[in-house]
Design a protein around this motif. Structure first.
Motif, PDB file in Angstrom:
ATOM      1  N   PHE A 125       5.052   8.090  -2.012  1.00  0.00           N
ATOM      2  CA  PHE A 125       5.496   6.849  -1.380  1.00  0.00           C
ATOM      3  C   PHE A 125       4.667   5.660  -1.876  1.00  0.00           C
ATOM      4  CE2 PHE A 125       7.036  10.012   1.647  1.00  0.00           C
ATOM      5  CZ  PHE A 125       8.316   9.546   1.899  1.00  0.00           C
ATOM      6  N   THR A 126       3.364   5.898  -2.085  1.00  0.00           N
ATOM      7  CA  THR A 126       2.496   4.833  -2.590  1.00  0.00           C
ATOM      8  C   THR A 126       2.945   4.372  -3.971  1.00  0.00           C
ATOM      9  OG1 THR A 126       0.614   5.738  -1.348  1.00  0.00           O
ATOM     10  CG2 THR A 126       0.109   4.223  -3.145  1.00  0.00           C
ATOM     11  N   LEU A 127       3.324   5.325  -4.825  1.00  0.00           N
ATOM     12  CA  LEU A 127       3.795   4.975  -6.164  1.00  0.00           C
ATOM     13  C   LEU A 127       5.015   4.070  -6.124  1.00  0.00           C
ATOM     14  CD1 LEU A 127       3.478   8.320  -8.183  1.00  0.00           C
ATOM     15  CD2 LEU A 127       2.229   6.213  -8.575  1.00  0.00           C
ATOM     16  N   GLN A 128       5.838   4.245  -5.101  1.00  0.00           N
ATOM     17  CA  GLN A 128       7.069   3.457  -4.987  1.00  0.00           C
ATOM     18  C   GLN A 128       6.883   2.223  -4.102  1.00  0.00           C
ATOM     19  OE1 GLN A 128       9.506   4.349  -6.923  1.00  0.00           O
ATOM     20  NE2 GLN A 128       8.563   6.292  -7.521  1.00  0.00           N
ATOM     21  N   GLY A 129       5.649   1.998  -3.644  1.00  0.00           N
ATOM     22  CA  GLY A 129       5.370   0.810  -2.847  1.00  0.00           C
ATOM     23  C   GLY A 129       5.916   0.846  -1.444  1.00  0.00           C
ATOM     24  N   ILE A 130       6.060   2.027  -0.855  1.00  0.00           N
ATOM     25  CA  ILE A 130       6.619   2.166   0.495  1.00  0.00           C
ATOM     26  C   ILE A 130       5.520   2.595   1.463  1.00  0.00           C
ATOM     27  CG2 ILE A 130       8.189   3.530   1.926  1.00  0.00           C
ATOM     28  CD1 ILE A 130      10.177   3.474  -0.299  1.00  0.00           C
ATOM     29  N   GLN A 131       5.450   1.905   2.605  1.00  0.00           N
ATOM     30  CA  GLN A 131       4.457   2.188   3.626  1.00  0.00           C
ATOM     31  C   GLN A 131       5.005   3.201   4.621  1.00  0.00           C
ATOM     32  OE1 GLN A 131       1.284   0.878   3.903  1.00  0.00           O
ATOM     33  NE2 GLN A 131       0.955   2.225   5.649  1.00  0.00           N
ATOM     34  N   MET A 132       4.236   4.262   4.867  1.00  0.00           N
ATOM     35  CA  MET A 132       4.644   5.253   5.846  1.00  0.00           C
ATOM     36  C   MET A 132       4.272   4.786   7.250  1.00  0.00           C
ATOM     37  SD  MET A 132       6.094   7.420   4.030  1.00  0.00           S
ATOM     38  CE  MET A 132       6.428   8.559   5.362  1.00  0.00           C
ATOM     39  N   GLY A 133       5.044   5.216   8.244  1.00  0.00           N
ATOM     40  CA  GLY A 133       4.737   4.855   9.618  1.00  0.00           C
ATOM     41  C   GLY A 133       5.988   4.873  10.476  1.00  0.00           C
ATOM     42  N   PRO A 134       5.887   4.376  11.707  1.00  0.00           N
ATOM     43  CA  PRO A 134       7.015   4.445  12.650  1.00  0.00           C
ATOM     44  C   PRO A 134       8.286   3.741  12.178  1.00  0.00           C
ATOM     45  CG  PRO A 134       4.969   3.911  13.799  1.00  0.00           C
ATOM     46  CD  PRO A 134       4.675   3.853  12.331  1.00  0.00           C
ATOM     47  N   LEU A 135       8.146   2.742  11.302  1.00  0.00           N
ATOM     48  CA  LEU A 135       9.317   1.986  10.856  1.00  0.00           C
ATOM     49  C   LEU A 135      10.032   2.639   9.678  1.00  0.00           C
ATOM     50  CD1 LEU A 135       7.880  -1.652  11.040  1.00  0.00           C
ATOM     51  CD2 LEU A 135       9.396  -0.530  12.676  1.00  0.00           C
ATOM     52  N   PHE A 136       9.430   3.676   9.098  1.00  0.00           N
ATOM     53  CA  PHE A 136       9.977   4.231   7.856  1.00  0.00           C
ATOM     54  C   PHE A 136      11.401   4.762   8.044  1.00  0.00           C
ATOM     55  CE2 PHE A 136      10.879   8.096   5.427  1.00  0.00           C
ATOM     56  CZ  PHE A 136      10.949   7.548   4.153  1.00  0.00           C
ATOM     57  N   ILE A 137      11.620   5.609   9.047  1.00  0.00           N
ATOM     58  CA  ILE A 137      12.942   6.234   9.219  1.00  0.00           C
ATOM     59  C   ILE A 137      14.011   5.181   9.498  1.00  0.00           C
ATOM     60  CG2 ILE A 137      14.301   7.835  10.626  1.00  0.00           C
ATOM     61  CD1 ILE A 137      11.767   9.490  11.016  1.00  0.00           C
ATOM     62  N   GLY A 138      13.693   4.216  10.373  1.00  0.00           N
ATOM     63  CA  GLY A 138      14.660   3.184  10.702  1.00  0.00           C
ATOM     64  C   GLY A 138      14.977   2.261   9.528  1.00  0.00           C
ATOM     65  N   ASN A 139      13.961   1.973   8.712  1.00  0.00           N
ATOM     66  CA  ASN A 139      14.166   1.058   7.581  1.00  0.00           C
ATOM     67  C   ASN A 139      14.714   1.747   6.345  1.00  0.00           C
ATOM     68  OD1 ASN A 139      13.168  -0.992   9.156  1.00  0.00           O
ATOM     69  ND2 ASN A 139      11.124  -0.993   8.244  1.00  0.00           N
ATOM     70  N   ASN A 140      14.594   3.072   6.295  1.00  0.00           N
ATOM     71  CA  ASN A 140      15.029   3.815   5.107  1.00  0.00           C
ATOM     72  C   ASN A 140      15.897   5.009   5.506  1.00  0.00           C
ATOM     73  OD1 ASN A 140      13.079   2.534   2.872  1.00  0.00           O
ATOM     74  ND2 ASN A 140      11.867   2.939   4.700  1.00  0.00           N
ATOM     75  N   PRO A 141      17.020   4.765   6.176  1.00  0.00           N
ATOM     76  CA  PRO A 141      17.834   5.892   6.670  1.00  0.00           C
ATOM     77  C   PRO A 141      18.391   6.762   5.546  1.00  0.00           C
ATOM     78  CG  PRO A 141      19.037   3.812   6.866  1.00  0.00           C
ATOM     79  CD  PRO A 141      17.627   3.468   6.523  1.00  0.00           C
ATOM     80  N   ASP A 142      18.723   6.167   4.411  1.00  0.00           N
ATOM     81  CA  ASP A 142      19.264   6.958   3.307  1.00  0.00           C
ATOM     82  C   ASP A 142      18.204   7.891   2.731  1.00  0.00           C
ATOM     83  OD1 ASP A 142      21.699   5.754   3.607  1.00  0.00           O
ATOM     84  OD2 ASP A 142      21.388   4.276   2.019  1.00  0.00           O
ATOM     85  N   THR A 143      16.988   7.368   2.580  1.00  0.00           N
ATOM     86  CA  THR A 143      15.889   8.209   2.090  1.00  0.00           C
ATOM     87  C   THR A 143      15.587   9.332   3.073  1.00  0.00           C
ATOM     88  OG1 THR A 143      14.913   6.321   0.914  1.00  0.00           O
ATOM     89  CG2 THR A 143      13.486   8.214   1.332  1.00  0.00           C
ATOM     90  N   TRP A 144      15.584   9.023   4.371  1.00  0.00           N
ATOM     91  CA  TRP A 144      15.357  10.031   5.412  1.00  0.00           C
ATOM     92  C   TRP A 144      16.398  11.140   5.327  1.00  0.00           C
ATOM     93  CZ3 TRP A 144      12.986  12.746   8.932  1.00  0.00           C
ATOM     94  CH2 TRP A 144      13.664  13.280  10.025  1.00  0.00           C
ATOM     95  N   ASN A 145      17.675  10.775   5.247  1.00  0.00           N
ATOM     96  CA  ASN A 145      18.731  11.780   5.169  1.00  0.00           C
ATOM     97  C   ASN A 145      18.657  12.571   3.870  1.00  0.00           C
ATOM     98  OD1 ASN A 145      20.090  11.315   7.679  1.00  0.00           O
ATOM     99  ND2 ASN A 145      20.969   9.440   6.848  1.00  0.00           N
TER     100      ASN A 145
END
Length: 500
Positions: free
Chosen positions: A336-356
């Protein structure tokens, strides 16, 4: 359903290919799922987030499952999570039931993985929605609780605490950024190293060194054996496998998978604890506990469903709180760091396609693992005969290239790889706990930011105790985990004294 557009032939090939490579890593003693993910982590930079995660999740599932091969055939756990698999799997192989034992383990692994995947799918979003309401105070206490849980479940509580805080201390090397509440100056930097350590140690070379290079050094110290002969891995044909062996084992399967999932949710505990707890519970509730350790299928079922239950459980705190559940999911933070994405409570809501896409990748990985191992187990069994002196130079080269290219060709990252590879090798001899160290290293900067921001916002240390009812509950959990660790430590010492 937009995530279905992400499920391309490349995505599926990476999941299946990653699972295949993970099985091979897990099947070779000394080469774990964590090592497989560490070595392949740099490859994800050019693949993109979803495709990169497809590869890493395949490696994760395959690596955990592959450990049962040497555990059954040689009595040597391929991964730490396969320790209890040797208790009953190896005796079965010795009496000519190696193939039967392997198929029991494969089926149990698949069921454990699927049950944990359901827990991940339903529990992580709920926990994330709840965690969104957390202020800086609750976020700091969550990290503190994670560190105390790791200490409580370490072999040595004080060493676990020390290792975790050592990881935090090293993570704070570098510039104390003004945006984090600092003064913009360098700190904890030895004279003459300001140029290289301006931004501290890079996460990915540290992870690759601790889990890739350190493992190679540890094996090299033992002399790097040439490998097993084919005569050592005959799987036998004395008893054929039938799914009827699972008759009456439904409770054992569900309980062991649930234990593995729960242990996975606890930060930094690991697969060995999951399999040991599942195995001990199966023995406790068995009508014939005296058969355990002598080739009892129920013990094998408990061990493998327990350690594969870990795979989904360990992703729950990672995806909902940004806290890795074990050392392997700590490595996923690197992707996730390589792609510039921060993990945390907002991840699933902000990235539903990645989550699925992740859920789908885990499902495909478990199906691919079961299919490949069940059909071709006789061929996977031969993996343990590959000489390590052939494998290790290739893996070492991949580690160095990955560390060098991860930040566009910085030579200091290679030195970081070497420094932390040597440190990881020495740490085991000094009885330091590697998992608490790594998770402390990852969570340290966040813990500092949350602590400083809490003081800036509320101006009083008492806010950590009175901010909300959630803070009070977290303090109860923190104190409870420390009390439990002291109790377990005393109990363990008494047990060792009796044995002596």
């Amino acid at each position: 359903m937009e995530f279905l557009s992400l499920i391309t032939p490349l995505f599926l090939a990476l999941v299946v290919g990653g699972t295949f490579v993970g099985i091979i890593f897990g099947a070779i003693p000394g080469m774990t799922a964590t090592m497989a993910v560490a070595v392949c982590l740099p490859l994800t930079y050019s693949l993109g987030l979803e495709n990169g995660l497809a590869l890493l999740l395949g490696l994760y599932v395959g690596g955990i499952s592959g450990g049962l091969v040497p555990a059954v055939l040689l009595g040597i756990p391929g991964t730490p999570s396969s320790i209890t698999t040797t208790f009953d799997g190896y005796p079965m192989a010795q009496r000519g039931e190696g193939e039967k034992a392997l198929r029991i383990g494969i089926t149990s692994s698949f069921i454990g993985g699927i049950i944990s995947l359901f827990a991940l799918y339903f529990f992580a979003p709920t926990l994330a929605d709840f965690a969104i309401e957390f202020s800086y105070v609750e976020k700091f206490l969550i990290i503190l609780f994670a560190l105390t849980v790791m200490a409580a479940l370490s072999k040595d509580m004080l060493m676990g605490i020390f290792s975790g805080f050592l990881g935090i201390f090293i993570a704070l090397i570098g510039t104390y950024d003004i945006s984090d509440g600092g003064n913009g100056k360098l700190r904890l930097i030895p004279p003459g190293t300001e140029y290289w350590l301006d931004s501290g140690f890079s996460l990915l070379p540290v992870l690759i060194g601790m889990f890739g290079l350190a493992a190679i050094l540890d094996e090299a110290e033992l002399g790097v054996p040439k490998g097993q002969s084919k005569e050592d891995v005959k799987i036998g044909s004395g008893s054929t496998f039938s799914f009827s062996v699972f008759k009456g084992q439904a409770v054992n399967l569900i309980r062991s998978s649930g234990i593995g999932t729960f242990v996975g949710i606890l930060p930094g505990v690991g697969g060995s604890a999951a399999s040991i707890l599942a195995y001990s519970n199966a023995k406790t509730f068995s009508k014939t506990p005296e058969n355990f350790g002598k080739g009892e299928p129920a013990g094998l079922i408990a061990s493998e469903s327990g350690n594969n239950g870990l795979t989904g459980g360990a992703l729950v705190p990672l995806l909902s709180l940004g806290i890795p559940g074990d050392s392997t999911t700590a490595l996923l933070i690197g992707a996730f760091t390589l792609q510039g994405i921060q993990m945390g409570p907002l991840f699933i809501g902000n990235n539903p396609d990645t989550w699925n896409a992740m859920i789908f990748a885990m499902l495909i990985a478990n199906v691919a693992m079961f299919t490949m191992m069940y059909v071709a187990i006789r061929y996977f069994a031969l993996v343990v005969t590959i000489p390590k002196h052939v494998l290790f130079p290739i893996i070492l080269m991949m580690c160095v290239i990955g560390a060098y290219t991860i930040n566009y060709g910085i030579m200091f990252d290679v030195w970081t790889l070497l420094i932390f590879g040597l440190f990881g090798w020495v740490a085991v001899k000094l009885r330091l706990e590697v998992a608490p160290f790594i998770i402390g290293f990852i969570l340290g900067p966040s813990a500092e930011i949350y602590f400083v921001k809490s003081i800036e916002s509320f101006g009083d240390l008492t806010i950590f105790f009175t901010k909300s009812w959630i803070a009070v509950i977290l303090w109860v959990l923190i104190i409870g985990s420390l009390i439990a660790s002291v109790y377990m430590s005393k109990r363990q010492r008494k047990l060792e004294a009796r044995l002596l």
